[in-house]
Every structure is written in structure tokens, then in C-alpha cells.
Design an enzyme around this catalytic site. Structure first.
Site, mmCIF file in Angstrom:
data_model
loop_
_atom_site.group_PDB
_atom_site.id
_atom_site.type_symbol
_atom_site.label_atom_id
_atom_site.label_comp_id
_atom_site.label_asym_id
_atom_site.label_seq_id
_atom_site.Cartn_x
_atom_site.Cartn_y
_atom_site.Cartn_z
ATOM 1 N N HIS A 70 41.059 33.666 37.522
ATOM 2 C CA HIS A 70 42.201 34.076 36.691
ATOM 3 C C HIS A 70 42.027 33.544 35.264
ATOM 4 O O HIS A 70 42.361 34.223 34.291
ATOM 5 C CB HIS A 70 43.509 33.545 37.271
ATOM 6 C CG HIS A 70 43.852 34.099 38.627
ATOM 7 N ND1 HIS A 70 43.788 33.346 39.770
ATOM 8 C CD2 HIS A 70 44.247 35.327 39.007
ATOM 9 C CE1 HIS A 70 44.139 34.080 40.802
ATOM 10 N NE2 HIS A 70 44.422 35.296 40.376
ATOM 11 N N GLY B 103 40.254 41.616 37.864
ATOM 12 C CA GLY B 103 38.980 41.042 38.278
ATOM 13 C C GLY B 103 38.131 42.017 39.073
ATOM 14 O O GLY B 103 38.648 42.820 39.857
ATOM 15 N N GLN C 81 40.714 47.958 43.610
ATOM 16 C CA GLN C 81 42.019 47.856 42.943
ATOM 17 C C GLN C 81 41.891 48.228 41.464
ATOM 18 O O GLN C 81 42.706 48.982 40.919
ATOM 19 C CB GLN C 81 42.553 46.433 43.093
ATOM 20 C CG GLN C 81 43.745 46.127 42.195
ATOM 21 C CD GLN C 81 44.363 44.785 42.473
ATOM 22 O OE1 GLN C 81 45.138 44.641 43.401
ATOM 23 N NE2 GLN C 81 44.061 43.775 41.656
HETATM 24 O O1 PAF Z 1 45.279 41.357 42.193
HETATM 25 C C1 PAF Z 1 46.439 40.905 42.320
HETATM 26 O O2 PAF Z 1 46.697 39.714 42.182
HETATM 27 C C2 PAF Z 1 47.564 41.844 42.702
HETATM 28 O O3 PAF Z 1 47.114 42.846 43.561
HETATM 29 C C3 PAF Z 1 48.284 42.453 41.482
HETATM 30 C C4 PAF Z 1 47.352 43.315 40.651
HETATM 31 C C5 PAF Z 1 48.851 41.340 40.626
HETATM 32 C C6 PAF Z 1 49.442 43.330 41.949
HETATM 33 O O4 PAF Z 1 50.349 42.617 42.712
#
Ligand code: PAF
Length: 281
Positions: free
Chosen positions: A37, A147, A153
């Protein structure tokens, strides 16, 4: 650094920022922040005037038997990391701040989200796209950072933004790994020392796949070898171990150059995912 809980108050604050001509970079997270992060925040910090971080464990993206209740929520540590990375605004809403009890609208991407994790976790990506679309509406970022570890995603959100004409640039940031190759993940906190050692088979199988594909081996053969390597390490439950086209996320055609090797597998009670991008000669 300011912390907002209420979406309307944040929207009005962002409105003032935008009217002052400032740009906004956004890193949406579910908290339990780690160096992966931090890398997103650093990249985002460089790209805009104002850096917004959201921390929201989104119930909509967890299945009924999944780890929503035990998902780590170390809020004080997250705030310390946010300060260290010079975040301007933290958005940390509660569930009732985000979801109306009688809500009846969802956002669903129905192509890229179908295979891989979408097949193993029905409803997961609908939960992700719904919350990310809402967060985008609240934060109105110029750019948003995701990421590579969650490659599918990232692709799904990029497609959603394109299809819905959302005025945000969706940016992918490379996976951060431990020295021994383990991809950083908030869920690594669940692993015992023995499980952590077993989990190394995932990045090991992916690295091997990258080198095998570059040597000209077939995608099907390489996918089979990844599976065998995971099983040999004692990983019995494999949701998928596949080589797919990096853009369509489908079985690659012979001439496809951009591929991704992707794995989702269970180490004990912990589901881990990882992937590596491959450019085929
Ligand atoms: O990757 C994540 O932490 C989650 O899937 C996100 C993008 C914050 C959506 O809740």
C-alpha cells in the site's frame, strides 16, 4: 492530515479542492496497510496535489463463508502509515455511511470479471465495482492506484471506468514482494511460520512459469507444471493456476504476446493470490 467518515462532508471538501484547481490522486484500500500500500501511496503522491486514502472493509465483496469478520483492522497503525506517506485526506466510513439499508443498485462488469477469482468467488467483483464506483463518486479523483497483485481487479476497474466514462485514470502499480518472493498481502498476517514457508511455492511456481513461457513452452503445459509444483509443496486446494491473455484474461491464442501467469490457492485456511506478467517473444 484530515480524517473524514461522512461521504457528504468529504464530497463538499473535495468540491472546494477541485474549484481551487487542484488535482486529486486516490488509493482505495481495505486497511491493514503494508509496504505494498505504501508503494501505491508513494506513486499516487507524486501524481497529484492532494492524496486521498480510503479505508473501508467492504462487506459486499466477501462471500458468506469468507473472512469478513476476521479481516484485520489495525486502524491506528494504518493512520500512522498514512501520515508517514504524506496522505492529505483519509476517508474511513462505517458500513452505514456507505450502504443504505434498502439499496437496490449495483455496478457489475460482466466480461473480465467472469473467470479466475470471479469464478471462484461469485459476487466478489460486483461488490468491488459497486464500492469503487461509489468511492469514485465521493472522491472524484483524477487518478486512482491499484496493486498488480490484484491484477484482475485492476483490469475490471479499468474496464468499468472506460465503459461508464468515469473521468479517472486507473493506474496499476507493481507488486511489492518480500526478499524471498512472497507477495505482500494483508492476508499474510493469517499465516503461521510453516504456512508462510509453504506459500513461497506460489511465487516460485509463477517465476518458473515466466521462464518456461519465455523458453517457448506451451501455456497448457506451463499451467500444468505450476499446479504440480503447488501440489508438491503441499498446497492441495488450488482455485486456479493459469496462463491467460493479459488483456482479455482468456485462454491465450498462439500469437498473443502479453500474458499473465496467475494463481489463487489455499494455504491452510488462507486464500492467497499472486500473478506475474509475461511478454512472449
Ligand atoms: O483491493 C482492495 O483493497 C479492495 O478490493 C478495494 C479496491 C479497496 C475495494 O474494496
Amino acid at each position: 492530515m484530515r480524517i473524514f467518515r461522512n461521504p457528504r462532508q468529504l464530497q463538499s471538501h473535495i468540491g472546494k479542492i477541485k474549484r481551487a484547481g487542484k488535482t486529486v490522486a486516490f488509493v482505495p484500500t481495505m486497511g491493514a496497510l503494508h509496504e505494498g500500500h505504501a508503494a501505491l501511496l508513494r506513486r499516487a503522491r507524486r501524481s497529484a496535489d492532494i492524496l486521498v486514502l480510503s479505508i473501508f472493509v467492504n462487506p459486499l465483496q466477501f462471500g458468506p463463508a469468507e473472512d469478513l469478520d476476521r479481516y484485520p483492522r489495525p486502524f491506528a497503525n494504518d493512520i500512522a502509515l498514512a501520515k508517514r506517506e504524506r496522505v492529505d485526506i483519509v476517508f474511513a466510513p462505517g458500513i452505514a455511511d456507505i450502504y443504505h439499508g434498502d439499496r437496490s443498485t449495483h455496478v457489475e462488469e460482466s466480461g473480465l470479471s467472469r473467470g479466475l477469482c470471479g469464478a471462484a468467488r461469485p459476487g466478489h467483483f460486483r461488490g468491488v465495482t459497486t464500492v469503487v464506483a461509489k468511492l469514485f463518486n465521493i472522491v472524484r479523483p483524477d487518478s486512482a492506484f491499484f496493486g498488480q497483485k490484484d491484477y484482475q481487479q485492476y483490469k475490471v476497474i479499468e474496464r468499468m471506468a472506460r465503459d461508464l466514462d468515469l473521468p479517472v485514470k486507473v493506474v496499476m502499480v507493481s507488486t511489492v514482494r518480500e526478499k524471498d518472493g512472497l507477495a505482500l498481502s494483508s492476508r499474510n498476517a493469517y499465516l503461521s511460520a510453516g504456512e508462510r514457508a509453504t506459500a513461497l511455492a506460489i511465487s516460485g511456481a509463477l517465476s518458473q512459469a515466466v521462464s518456461d513461457i519465455k523458453k517457448g513452452k506451451t501455456c497448457a503445459g506451463v499451467a500444468g507444471a505450476m499446479r504440480e509444483r503447488l501440489q508438491a509443496a503441499g498446497i492441495a486446494q488450488i482455485d486456479y493456476a493459469e496462463i491467460v491473455n493479459a488483456d482479455t484474461l482468456k485462454v491465450p491464442h498462439k500469437g498473443d504476446r502479453r500474458l499473465v501467469a496467475a494463481i489463487a490457492a489455499w494455504v491452510g485456511k488462507t486464500r492467497l493470490i499472486d500473478n506475474m506478467l509475461i511478454t512472449r517473444e
